[in-house]
Design a protein around this motif. Structure first.
Motif, PDB file in Angstrom:
ATOM      1  N   LYS A 107       0.807  -1.218   0.000  1.00 22.89           N
ATOM      2  CA  LYS A 107       0.000   0.000   0.000  1.00 22.89           C
ATOM      3  C   LYS A 107       0.838   1.265   0.000  1.00 22.89           C
ATOM      4  N   GLY A 108       2.154   1.169  -0.103  1.00 22.70           N
ATOM      5  CA  GLY A 108       3.019   2.347  -0.141  1.00 22.70           C
ATOM      6  C   GLY A 108       4.115   2.287   0.896  1.00 22.70           C
ATOM      7  N   ASP A 109       4.538   3.456   1.346  1.00 24.91           N
ATOM      8  CA  ASP A 109       5.619   3.573   2.325  1.00 24.91           C
ATOM      9  C   ASP A 109       5.046   3.585   3.737  1.00 24.91           C
ATOM     10  N   GLU A 110       5.643   2.783   4.593  1.00 26.13           N
ATOM     11  CA  GLU A 110       5.331   2.839   6.026  1.00 26.13           C
ATOM     12  C   GLU A 110       6.533   3.469   6.712  1.00 26.13           C
ATOM     13  N   VAL A 111       6.334   4.597   7.370  1.00 25.38           N
ATOM     14  CA  VAL A 111       7.429   5.304   8.026  1.00 25.38           C
ATOM     15  C   VAL A 111       7.665   4.672   9.385  1.00 25.38           C
ATOM     16  N   LEU A 112       8.908   4.256   9.621  1.00 20.34           N
ATOM     17  CA  LEU A 112       9.268   3.578  10.864  1.00 20.34           C
ATOM     18  C   LEU A 112       9.977   4.493  11.857  1.00 20.34           C
ATOM     19  N   TYR A 113      10.674   5.518  11.356  1.00 17.60           N
ATOM     20  CA  TYR A 113      11.569   6.302  12.210  1.00 17.60           C
ATOM     21  C   TYR A 113      11.766   7.672  11.581  1.00 17.60           C
TER      22      TYR A 113
END
Length: 154
Positions: A107-113
């Motif tokens: 579904k795209g980019d998942e921001v972790l940090y």
């Protein structure tokens, strides 16, 4: 100016006391979301104003292709082991760029940090076990994990 912007956590490094919103560009055809910038704001009116501004900046033919929406809310991290004096000095300035560690998903980019410094983001990425793949006995970087530079959106 903004003293007290950063806090220290023992053993965890420094992080900003304020919360930042990751703004994502949503593809209206596929539903994929990609991180494009970050913003500061705790009140709903400021958040809506930023989204209106970004959505109004699209060209007319782009309005059917994508829009902007909010993704994750995160605190911004700094390098661990910074002295109190360095943290106070860093808090006096407004930074226009930040670095995020992202994981590519369907579904795209998942921001972790979210980090103020690129070195801190690279260290976090290196600490993720699944960010390194072993292929034919060699370690290579997993292309699904990457560091991206984001601009501040006011």
């Amino acid at each position: 100016m903004n003293s007290g912007l950063f806090l220290l956590r023992p053993g965890k490094g420094a992080y900003m006391a304020k919360t930042f919103n990751i703004i994502k560009r949503r593809d209206l055809l596929s539903g994929e979301k990609k991180a494009v910038c970050f913003a500061y704001g705790d009140d709903v009116q400021a958040e809506e104003k930023v989204l209106r501004k970004l959505n109004a900046s699209r060209r007319q033919e782009e309005e059917v292709l994508y829009d902007f929406c909010y993704g994750e809310k995160m605190q911004m991290h700094l390098l661990p082991g910074l002295s109190d004096q360095t943290v106070r000095e860093l808090s006096r300035f407004k930074y226009n760029t930040a670095y995020v560690v992202c994981k590519r998903t369907k579904k795209g980019d998942e921001v972790l940090y979210l980090s103020l410094l690129k070195d801190s983001a690279l260290r976090f990425k290196a600490s993720i076990p699944s960010a390194v793949l072993t292929v034919k006995g060699k370690s290579i970087a997993n292309p699904n994990y990457f560091v991206k530079e984001l601009r501040l959106c006011l």
